[in-house]
Enzyme design. Structure first.
Site, PDB file in Angstrom:
ATOM      1  N   SER A 139       0.839  -1.203   0.000  1.00  0.00           N
ATOM      2  CA  SER A 139       0.000   0.000   0.000  1.00  0.00           C
ATOM      3  C   SER A 139       0.871   1.249   0.000  1.00  0.00           C
ATOM      4  O   SER A 139       1.646   1.483   0.942  1.00  0.00           O
ATOM      5  CB  SER A 139      -0.901   0.001   1.233  1.00  0.00           C
ATOM      6  OG  SER A 139      -1.551   1.251   1.348  1.00  0.00           O
ATOM      7  N   HIS A 190      -1.253  -1.504  -4.073  1.00  0.00           N
ATOM      8  CA  HIS A 190      -2.529  -1.123  -3.464  1.00  0.00           C
ATOM      9  C   HIS A 190      -2.586   0.396  -3.321  1.00  0.00           C
ATOM     10  O   HIS A 190      -1.699   1.013  -2.725  1.00  0.00           O
ATOM     11  CB  HIS A 190      -2.670  -1.782  -2.097  1.00  0.00           C
ATOM     12  CG  HIS A 190      -4.054  -1.728  -1.547  1.00  0.00           C
ATOM     13  ND1 HIS A 190      -5.065  -2.552  -1.981  1.00  0.00           N
ATOM     14  CD2 HIS A 190      -4.605  -0.924  -0.599  1.00  0.00           C
ATOM     15  CE1 HIS A 190      -6.177  -2.285  -1.315  1.00  0.00           C
ATOM     16  NE2 HIS A 190      -5.928  -1.284  -0.477  1.00  0.00           N
ATOM     17  N   ASP A 204      -4.920   3.399  -2.004  1.00  0.00           N
ATOM     18  CA  ASP A 204      -6.063   3.777  -1.180  1.00  0.00           C
ATOM     19  C   ASP A 204      -6.514   5.200  -1.495  1.00  0.00           C
ATOM     20  O   ASP A 204      -5.760   6.158  -1.290  1.00  0.00           O
ATOM     21  CB  ASP A 204      -5.697   3.698   0.300  1.00  0.00           C
ATOM     22  CG  ASP A 204      -5.569   2.272   0.794  1.00  0.00           C
ATOM     23  OD1 ASP A 204      -6.512   1.488   0.559  1.00  0.00           O
ATOM     24  OD2 ASP A 204      -4.539   1.940   1.408  1.00  0.00           O
ATOM     25  N   MET A 246      -9.137   8.038  -0.454  1.00  0.00           N
ATOM     26  CA  MET A 246     -10.034   8.395   0.652  1.00  0.00           C
ATOM     27  C   MET A 246     -10.551   9.816   0.459  1.00  0.00           C
ATOM     28  O   MET A 246      -9.786  10.707   0.079  1.00  0.00           O
ATOM     29  CB  MET A 246      -9.293   8.273   1.986  1.00  0.00           C
ATOM     30  CG  MET A 246      -8.791   6.866   2.245  1.00  0.00           C
ATOM     31  SD  MET A 246      -8.035   6.653   3.881  1.00  0.00           S
ATOM     32  CE  MET A 246      -6.459   7.446   3.639  1.00  0.00           C
ATOM     33  N   HIS A 265      -8.312   0.937  -4.345  1.00  0.00           N
ATOM     34  CA  HIS A 265      -9.302   0.736  -3.292  1.00  0.00           C
ATOM     35  C   HIS A 265      -9.993   2.064  -3.003  1.00  0.00           C
ATOM     36  O   HIS A 265      -9.402   2.967  -2.421  1.00  0.00           O
ATOM     37  CB  HIS A 265      -8.574   0.199  -2.047  1.00  0.00           C
ATOM     38  CG  HIS A 265      -9.438   0.036  -0.847  1.00  0.00           C
ATOM     39  ND1 HIS A 265      -8.909  -0.118   0.419  1.00  0.00           N
ATOM     40  CD2 HIS A 265     -10.795  -0.018  -0.683  1.00  0.00           C
ATOM     41  CE1 HIS A 265      -9.893  -0.249   1.288  1.00  0.00           C
ATOM     42  NE2 HIS A 265     -11.047  -0.185   0.650  1.00  0.00           N
ATOM     43  N   MET A 276     -12.242   4.270  -1.019  1.00  0.00           N
ATOM     44  CA  MET A 276     -12.934   4.506   0.239  1.00  0.00           C
ATOM     45  C   MET A 276     -13.630   5.851   0.114  1.00  0.00           C
ATOM     46  O   MET A 276     -13.288   6.830   0.778  1.00  0.00           O
ATOM     47  CB  MET A 276     -11.941   4.480   1.409  1.00  0.00           C
ATOM     48  CG  MET A 276     -11.435   3.095   1.717  1.00  0.00           C
ATOM     49  SD  MET A 276     -10.293   3.044   3.118  1.00  0.00           S
ATOM     50  CE  MET A 276      -8.747   3.231   2.243  1.00  0.00           C
ATOM     51  N   MET A 327     -11.705  -5.874   5.102  1.00  0.00           N
ATOM     52  CA  MET A 327     -10.905  -4.962   5.917  1.00  0.00           C
ATOM     53  C   MET A 327     -10.667  -5.590   7.289  1.00  0.00           C
ATOM     54  O   MET A 327     -11.603  -6.049   7.939  1.00  0.00           O
ATOM     55  CB  MET A 327     -11.607  -3.619   6.084  1.00  0.00           C
ATOM     56  CG  MET A 327     -11.734  -2.794   4.812  1.00  0.00           C
ATOM     57  SD  MET A 327     -10.140  -2.263   4.154  1.00  0.00           S
ATOM     58  CE  MET A 327      -9.508  -1.244   5.499  1.00  0.00           C
ATOM     59  N   ASP A 333      -6.737  -6.337   4.219  1.00  0.00           N
ATOM     60  CA  ASP A 333      -6.092  -5.026   4.289  1.00  0.00           C
ATOM     61  C   ASP A 333      -6.257  -4.456   5.692  1.00  0.00           C
ATOM     62  O   ASP A 333      -7.377  -4.247   6.147  1.00  0.00           O
ATOM     63  CB  ASP A 333      -6.739  -4.088   3.255  1.00  0.00           C
ATOM     64  CG  ASP A 333      -6.148  -2.688   3.268  1.00  0.00           C
ATOM     65  OD1 ASP A 333      -5.123  -2.471   3.941  1.00  0.00           O
ATOM     66  OD2 ASP A 333      -6.710  -1.814   2.592  1.00  0.00           O
TER      67      ASP A 333
END
Length: 222
Positions: free
Chosen positions: A7, A32, A34, A36, A65, A67, A136, A174
């Site tokens: 990540s 990965h 993320d 957000m 990913h 979020m 998660m 994760d």
């Protein structure tokens, strides 16, 4: 196949391209990413411009990913900037099937994620429609948390459902994954492992090598 997906949330952004290449050369097959939004989760990370910029420096598989609230609003933008798989939260949209269809229409692999408070059974209607399930193992939105052991029970539940349906769905974990607990996640049924600080802190190549040894050993024993 067991896969390591480092990540970049834990990477040094002043050396991001360099660190991605180092992780890739050491054996990581996925990256990965993320995203957000400060709404679905409290934190804000980065968006399309960062993904596009690192797409130019690596051909590694981008495991994106989301979020974010109502992810269906931005599927095309993330596909266009280089995502290979787009993973969204079951809890973040009222149109789960429509979001899956949008990702699939754009030729990308589809992932669906559940947070620690969501039961594994909620995934069942969508298992045949996706390529990956992300469980998660910490509360989403914050790096550096400790793995919640009870979440591994949900990994076992998802693996049982996937096996029962005769599917080849990847199961990703994760949150709080480190060298001293990755084997527990693999034993529970995960085959894609996200690790942030456990990869990007200190010696990246050595960290990746040690993770890969554990992943390959588990694969050989299965």
């Amino acid at each position: 196949m067991n896969i390591l997906s480092p990540s970049i949330l834990a990477a040094d952004f002043s050396r991001l391209g360099e660190q991605i290449r180092e992780a890739e050369h050491a054996g990581a097959r996925y990256l990965h990413i993320d995203v957000m939004d400060g709404m679905f989760v409290p934190d804000i990370s980065f968006g399309m411009p960062v993904i596009l910029s690192i797409r130019h420096c690596s051909d590694i598989f981008f495991d994106v990913h989301l979020m974010i609230q109502k992810p269906e609003r931005y599927i095309k933008e993330f596909a266009d900037c280089g995502a290979d798989l787009i993973n969204f939260h079951l809890e973040a949209t009222e149109d789960v099937t429509g979001t899956i269809q949008k990702i699939r229409f754009l030729g990308k692999k589809v992932g669906i994620t559940i947070s620690p408070h969501t039961p594994a059974k909620a995934l069942e209607p969508y298992l045949k429609l996706v390529d990956m399930v992300l469980v998660m193992t910490v509360k989403p939105g914050f790096g550096g948390q400790k793995l919640i052991p009870e979440c591994l029970d949900k990994v076992r539940e998802v693996r049982a459902m996937v096996t029962e349906k005769g599917l080849c769905t990847d199961i990703e974990v994760d949150g709080g994954i480190r060298l001293d607990n990755v084997e527990q996640a693999l034993e529970a049924g995960a085959n894609v492992v996200v690790a942030g600080s456990a990869v990007f802190q200190n010696k990246i190549s050595e960290n990746v090598r040690q993770f890969m040894e554990k992943l390959e050993k588990a694969e050989g024993n299965s």
